[in-house]
Scaffold this motif. Sequence first.
Motif, PDB file in Angstrom:
ATOM      1  N   GLU A 194      -0.441  24.289 -12.977  1.00  0.00           N
ATOM      2  CA  GLU A 194      -1.696  24.172 -12.241  1.00  0.00           C
ATOM      3  C   GLU A 194      -1.617  24.930 -10.927  1.00  0.00           C
ATOM      4  O   GLU A 194      -0.697  24.727 -10.141  1.00  0.00           O
ATOM      5  CB  GLU A 194      -2.040  22.708 -11.960  1.00  0.00           C
ATOM      6  CG  GLU A 194      -3.376  22.556 -11.250  1.00  0.00           C
ATOM      7  CD  GLU A 194      -3.891  21.128 -11.247  1.00  0.00           C
ATOM      8  OE1 GLU A 194      -4.338  20.668 -12.311  1.00  0.00           O
ATOM      9  OE2 GLU A 194      -3.806  20.477 -10.201  1.00  0.00           O
ATOM     10  N   GLY A 195      -2.565  25.817 -10.736  1.00  0.00           N
ATOM     11  CA  GLY A 195      -2.601  26.606  -9.518  1.00  0.00           C
ATOM     12  C   GLY A 195      -3.769  27.562  -9.603  1.00  0.00           C
ATOM     13  O   GLY A 195      -4.637  27.425 -10.458  1.00  0.00           O
ATOM     14  N   ALA A 196      -3.760  28.543  -8.712  1.00  0.00           N
ATOM     15  CA  ALA A 196      -4.879  29.489  -8.679  1.00  0.00           C
ATOM     16  C   ALA A 196      -5.047  30.169 -10.032  1.00  0.00           C
ATOM     17  O   ALA A 196      -6.166  30.385 -10.496  1.00  0.00           O
ATOM     18  CB  ALA A 196      -4.647  30.521  -7.583  1.00  0.00           C
ATOM     19  N   GLY A 199      -6.779  28.120 -12.678  1.00  0.00           N
ATOM     20  CA  GLY A 199      -8.211  28.064 -12.390  1.00  0.00           C
ATOM     21  C   GLY A 199      -8.933  29.305 -12.876  1.00  0.00           C
ATOM     22  O   GLY A 199     -10.019  29.223 -13.435  1.00  0.00           O
ATOM     23  N   VAL A 200      -8.308  30.451 -12.697  1.00  0.00           N
ATOM     24  CA  VAL A 200      -8.924  31.704 -13.117  1.00  0.00           C
ATOM     25  C   VAL A 200      -8.937  31.818 -14.644  1.00  0.00           C
ATOM     26  O   VAL A 200      -9.923  32.249 -15.234  1.00  0.00           O
ATOM     27  CB  VAL A 200      -8.159  32.901 -12.500  1.00  0.00           C
ATOM     28  CG1 VAL A 200      -8.576  34.207 -13.161  1.00  0.00           C
ATOM     29  CG2 VAL A 200      -8.412  32.953 -10.996  1.00  0.00           C
ATOM     30  N   LEU A 201      -7.843  31.420 -15.265  1.00  0.00           N
ATOM     31  CA  LEU A 201      -7.746  31.566 -16.720  1.00  0.00           C
ATOM     32  C   LEU A 201      -8.494  30.460 -17.468  1.00  0.00           C
ATOM     33  O   LEU A 201      -8.672  30.532 -18.681  1.00  0.00           O
ATOM     34  CB  LEU A 201      -6.277  31.576 -17.164  1.00  0.00           C
ATOM     35  CG  LEU A 201      -5.446  32.752 -16.649  1.00  0.00           C
ATOM     36  CD1 LEU A 201      -4.007  32.655 -17.158  1.00  0.00           C
ATOM     37  CD2 LEU A 201      -6.057  34.080 -17.087  1.00  0.00           C
ATOM     38  N   GLY A 202      -8.911  29.428 -16.735  1.00  0.00           N
ATOM     39  CA  GLY A 202      -9.629  28.342 -17.395  1.00  0.00           C
ATOM     40  C   GLY A 202      -8.739  27.513 -18.305  1.00  0.00           C
ATOM     41  O   GLY A 202      -9.197  26.981 -19.305  1.00  0.00           O
ATOM     42  N   TYR A 272      -2.519  35.070 -22.782  1.00  0.00           N
ATOM     43  CA  TYR A 272      -3.018  34.021 -23.685  1.00  0.00           C
ATOM     44  C   TYR A 272      -2.206  33.985 -24.984  1.00  0.00           C
ATOM     45  O   TYR A 272      -2.692  33.528 -26.016  1.00  0.00           O
ATOM     46  CB  TYR A 272      -4.506  34.220 -24.009  1.00  0.00           C
ATOM     47  CG  TYR A 272      -5.440  33.886 -22.871  1.00  0.00           C
ATOM     48  CD1 TYR A 272      -5.698  32.565 -22.522  1.00  0.00           C
ATOM     49  CD2 TYR A 272      -6.089  34.883 -22.163  1.00  0.00           C
ATOM     50  CE1 TYR A 272      -6.565  32.248 -21.492  1.00  0.00           C
ATOM     51  CE2 TYR A 272      -6.960  34.580 -21.127  1.00  0.00           C
ATOM     52  CZ  TYR A 272      -7.197  33.253 -20.797  1.00  0.00           C
ATOM     53  OH  TYR A 272      -8.070  32.941 -19.789  1.00  0.00           O
TER      54      TYR A 272
ATOM     55  N   HIS C 133     -13.170  29.052 -19.527  1.00  0.00           N
ATOM     56  CA  HIS C 133     -12.769  30.334 -18.942  1.00  0.00           C
ATOM     57  C   HIS C 133     -13.975  31.144 -18.497  1.00  0.00           C
ATOM     58  O   HIS C 133     -14.353  31.060 -17.343  1.00  0.00           O
ATOM     59  CB  HIS C 133     -11.903  31.090 -19.958  1.00  0.00           C
ATOM     60  CG  HIS C 133     -11.453  32.428 -19.496  1.00  0.00           C
ATOM     61  ND1 HIS C 133     -11.456  33.539 -20.315  1.00  0.00           N
ATOM     62  CD2 HIS C 133     -10.991  32.834 -18.304  1.00  0.00           C
ATOM     63  CE1 HIS C 133     -11.000  34.573 -19.630  1.00  0.00           C
ATOM     64  NE2 HIS C 133     -10.711  34.180 -18.413  1.00  0.00           N
ATOM     65  N   ARG C 175     -17.362  30.788 -13.387  1.00  0.00           N
ATOM     66  CA  ARG C 175     -16.284  31.779 -13.240  1.00  0.00           C
ATOM     67  C   ARG C 175     -16.818  33.197 -13.406  1.00  0.00           C
ATOM     68  O   ARG C 175     -16.548  34.091 -12.610  1.00  0.00           O
ATOM     69  CB  ARG C 175     -15.177  31.507 -14.259  1.00  0.00           C
ATOM     70  CG  ARG C 175     -14.239  30.396 -13.822  1.00  0.00           C
ATOM     71  CD  ARG C 175     -13.267  30.025 -14.946  1.00  0.00           C
ATOM     72  NE  ARG C 175     -12.368  28.966 -14.507  1.00  0.00           N
ATOM     73  CZ  ARG C 175     -12.710  27.697 -14.350  1.00  0.00           C
ATOM     74  NH1 ARG C 175     -13.958  27.325 -14.584  1.00  0.00           N
ATOM     75  NH2 ARG C 175     -11.833  26.803 -13.942  1.00  0.00           N
ATOM     76  N   PRO C 198     -12.028  23.901  -9.032  1.00  0.00           N
ATOM     77  CA  PRO C 198     -10.709  24.224  -9.579  1.00  0.00           C
ATOM     78  C   PRO C 198      -9.674  24.342  -8.462  1.00  0.00           C
ATOM     79  O   PRO C 198     -10.022  24.727  -7.334  1.00  0.00           O
ATOM     80  CB  PRO C 198     -10.907  25.581 -10.242  1.00  0.00           C
ATOM     81  CG  PRO C 198     -12.372  25.821 -10.281  1.00  0.00           C
ATOM     82  CD  PRO C 198     -12.996  24.977  -9.217  1.00  0.00           C
ATOM     83  N   VAL C 199      -8.429  24.017  -8.801  1.00  0.00           N
ATOM     84  CA  VAL C 199      -7.336  24.291  -7.876  1.00  0.00           C
ATOM     85  C   VAL C 199      -7.307  25.796  -7.626  1.00  0.00           C
ATOM     86  O   VAL C 199      -7.480  26.581  -8.552  1.00  0.00           O
ATOM     87  CB  VAL C 199      -5.997  23.823  -8.489  1.00  0.00           C
ATOM     88  CG1 VAL C 199      -4.819  24.329  -7.668  1.00  0.00           C
ATOM     89  CG2 VAL C 199      -5.967  22.318  -8.589  1.00  0.00           C
ATOM     90  N   GLY C 200      -7.144  26.190  -6.400  1.00  0.00           N
ATOM     91  CA  GLY C 200      -7.046  27.616  -6.097  1.00  0.00           C
ATOM     92  C   GLY C 200      -8.380  28.293  -5.932  1.00  0.00           C
ATOM     93  O   GLY C 200      -8.445  29.520  -5.843  1.00  0.00           O
ATOM     94  N   THR C 203      -8.998  31.042  -3.432  1.00  0.00           N
ATOM     95  CA  THR C 203      -8.600  32.445  -3.631  1.00  0.00           C
ATOM     96  C   THR C 203      -9.694  33.247  -4.338  1.00  0.00           C
ATOM     97  O   THR C 203      -9.531  34.437  -4.574  1.00  0.00           O
ATOM     98  CB  THR C 203      -7.309  32.543  -4.470  1.00  0.00           C
ATOM     99  OG1 THR C 203      -7.587  32.026  -5.791  1.00  0.00           O
ATOM    100  CG2 THR C 203      -6.179  31.741  -3.861  1.00  0.00           C
ATOM    101  N   TRP C 204     -10.788  32.599  -4.726  1.00  0.00           N
ATOM    102  CA  TRP C 204     -11.871  33.315  -5.427  1.00  0.00           C
ATOM    103  C   TRP C 204     -12.707  34.099  -4.421  1.00  0.00           C
ATOM    104  O   TRP C 204     -12.789  33.721  -3.242  1.00  0.00           O
ATOM    105  CB  TRP C 204     -12.763  32.324  -6.193  1.00  0.00           C
ATOM    106  CG  TRP C 204     -12.076  31.606  -7.321  1.00  0.00           C
ATOM    107  CD1 TRP C 204     -10.732  31.511  -7.549  1.00  0.00           C
ATOM    108  CD2 TRP C 204     -12.703  30.855  -8.372  1.00  0.00           C
ATOM    109  NE1 TRP C 204     -10.491  30.754  -8.668  1.00  0.00           N
ATOM    110  CE2 TRP C 204     -11.682  30.345  -9.192  1.00  0.00           C
ATOM    111  CE3 TRP C 204     -14.029  30.573  -8.695  1.00  0.00           C
ATOM    112  CZ2 TRP C 204     -11.944  29.562 -10.322  1.00  0.00           C
ATOM    113  CZ3 TRP C 204     -14.301  29.797  -9.824  1.00  0.00           C
ATOM    114  CH2 TRP C 204     -13.265  29.308 -10.633  1.00  0.00           C
TER     115      TRP C 204
END
Lengths: 437, 182, 322
Positions: A194-196, A199-202, A272, C133, C175, C198-200, C203-204
Amino acid sequence: MTTILRNVRPYGEDAVDITWSDGVITEISPAGDPREDAAGAAVIDGHGAVVLPGLVDLHTHLREPGREDAETIASGSAAAALGGFTAVHAMANTTPVADTAGVVEMVWRRGVEAGYCDVHPVGAVTVGLQGERLAELGAMADSAARVRIFSDDGVCVSDPVLMRRALEYVKAFDGVIAQHAQDPRLTEGAQMNEGALSGVLGLRGWPAVAEESIIARDVLLAEHVGSRVHICHLSTSGSVDIVRWAKARGIDVSAEVTPHHLILTEDLARTYDPLFKVNPPLRRAEDVGAVRAGLADGTIDVVATDHAPHAREDKDCEWAAGAFGMLGLETALSVVIETMVLTGALDWRGVADRMSVRPAHIARLADQGRPLAVGEPATLVVVDPEATWQVDAARSPSRSANSPFAQRDMRGRVLHTVLRGRPTVIEGVLVSEGAGA
Amino acid sequence: MTAAHTPQGSRVLDADDISRVISRISHEILEHAQGAHDLTVLGIQTRGVPLAHRIAARMAEIEGVAVPVGSLDITMYRDDLSLRGARPLHATDVPVEGVDDRLVVLVDDVLFSGRTVRAALDALSDIGRPRVVQLAVLVDRGHRELPLRADYVGKNIPTSLDQSVRVRMRDLDGVDEVVVEG
Amino acid sequence: MNKHLLSAADLSRDDAVAILDTAAELSRVTDRAVKKLPTLRGRTVVNLFFEDSTRTRISFEAAAKRLSADVITFSAKGSSVSKGESLKDTALTLEAMGADAVIVRHGASGAPHRLAHSGWIDGVVVNAGDGTHEHPTQALLDAYTLRHHLAGGTGALEGRRVVIVGDVLHSRVARSNVLLLHTLGAEVTLVAPPTLMPVGVDTWPCTVSYDLDEALPGADAVMMLRVQAERMNAAYFPTSNEYSRRYGLDVRRAGLLAHDGIVLHPGPMNRGMEITAEVADGPRSVIVEQVTNGVHVRMAVLYLLLGAAEVDTAVAHEEAGE
């Protein structure tokens, strides 16, 4: 029968010839000393490579019984021998679960039959890994398998009362509980660190605190009841800090790190590709740095592979459907050489300590992890630290191919593995006729 | 008519030539149509469009009535997507009179293989049903791949296949000329 | 432009503007009697929907059919997919059918990425929503709608301020929108309770707020995300009522927007939860328009991706004379 291993460098030091008879080292003399040309002795050329005591893995999934399509005790222990291991510990999460004397004796016996390395079964802490009631720990300890490590690995013993009882109970036979530290509620459906990036990868996150909170609880429990506790596959910077604090406080805790957590980071999740899906998940570069430092300063006692074979269909799929785990037995030593030896973080004595001496001690194995000295068992591995090689699933005895290191140049090749005087690997090739001894 | 050689090729029509050609074509269209009462001029994107506007303007001068003029983008009707890939789209502007039951003159700069005209006919038929469709081009360079011909041709210019014909219109390119390159 | 459209991050500013411009031209086809174009005649477009989503599926189907592609639809229900067939086997089947483009909707984040990069298929892959995603074509249709109302239908969205409100944590729409709107020069503010961030998220490329009333004043647009009432069972927020009070869009809050500010919602809406009926049906709402725009944007995506993918060699063919 006498065997002479010529021209090897114990712990990377001066070259010697090592002679053994009936599995016990009888002589160590400077390399090339003519006195050793005993008539009829078998000779193995060490090529000037490094010799260490045989490696001991505290954390191996051999999948038998139940998932023989992914790995068997014979195929997994053969892979172990090729990786330089002379003893492995087969985790209990098989089908049926290794939670009775019957199952652990079966695993032990299969290991002996295969003959590639000592296969020590790990006993389940709770019946069926269900986390509800204790398995018959004493019966497994007293069985022919002489189980000393107990773990529900794959799941955490999350109930604090059950964990306390288990820690206390195994004191009667000098056992140890190896905890898979993962708070189950904090990691429901978790897919990656869990981290940035998660969050980006969902992808659902597996927070570091889910590991660290359990470790913190368990070292305090171990202190409270005066037991020893072992932490499986520690993966975060915070976990290193907690174990370091616990050791400074005098708590009898030991910890392991996997080769993949020493070298790979969460960025691989961007593909992935479930090949890189593992539990605990690959973490941040900062965590990799912290576990390396912890291994170097001894906070982390051992490198354990968490070798986790999976059938192709369990990895040839979308990330969420993929199984957790990656192969590790054949690549562990190379990863340690790359991350610890070549960086100067550990010398060869350090490698022997973390991969042989300490794991043998934690598992209470009397004849593994011994010094390379006259009178000691001829259980050793010869590794050429200069050689490079590539992972090739087609040439591996493992029934699975889920190595995260495919296509990567690996550093350091195992030339010979010897188990109590009997070679299991010669010149990088498995000695099949040696099996069954 | 001049045939000046430039470093890029030889100029086969200059600004005056083009003016004369537009004037002639405008007269021919009007003569053939017997007036401008149901005439619509559609330029094929991109260089057919300024040409169409100039022909329409010239006809308006001659006849004293405005001739509806518009543009036709045939990109989505091309048969060479797999050869040349997606290209940016241009506007299709049909005059408010529409095309149904009218005499529609399609205008393009160069007639070559005929595939552009084929695509234009398809595009036109999706917009409506003209009474008659005719084709006017500034240059016919030959090498037809389809059984098509132009009703009004500014100039026939024999070329080889490895040559290219470059039309420049002052509205888009700052200069009126036709150059044969290669 | 990349071969596949898997993430809004795959699109450069020029790519995104090209898609929006193409969609704008294609929208004019809708006004005429014959709505069909022959462009993708003979191409096979497969709709591979592992997750039910009638509106997205129909939108892609309409887009592909208007371009004359042959459309094959695989829906999870009643197909081999629901009988446990793996993504890989389904992909191999599609490959055997000669799919030129595969539009995939999947509950697992990254499934389209996996399909595109596994070597199982050769065709173009378009992400129609994957797990938590991304949903890049939704972001494109939102950008198209925003551009139409806020930028005169051309160019990008420089300096426009867009507030996105709701379950950002579980939202693929959020997203993709943050990425695309940032690429197009808009300033995005995400608003949600901290539990649904979301965590992080720090940074978005956007700003983050927990206070809707603070974020709305003067904004050019607000996009409301669907919030499922079940989230309260997992303790993301205490009750639906409390959520609506703090993060719901009502007439008063909509009035905080800029004079010509608009209200978007990717649908399906939870009326009374994240948005009141008065606002959803009110003059600022462009929610119905979003659906129409979806078809044009998806036509543009199919045309541009298939067009780009099929050029075997980048021969700079002489344009003159054609």
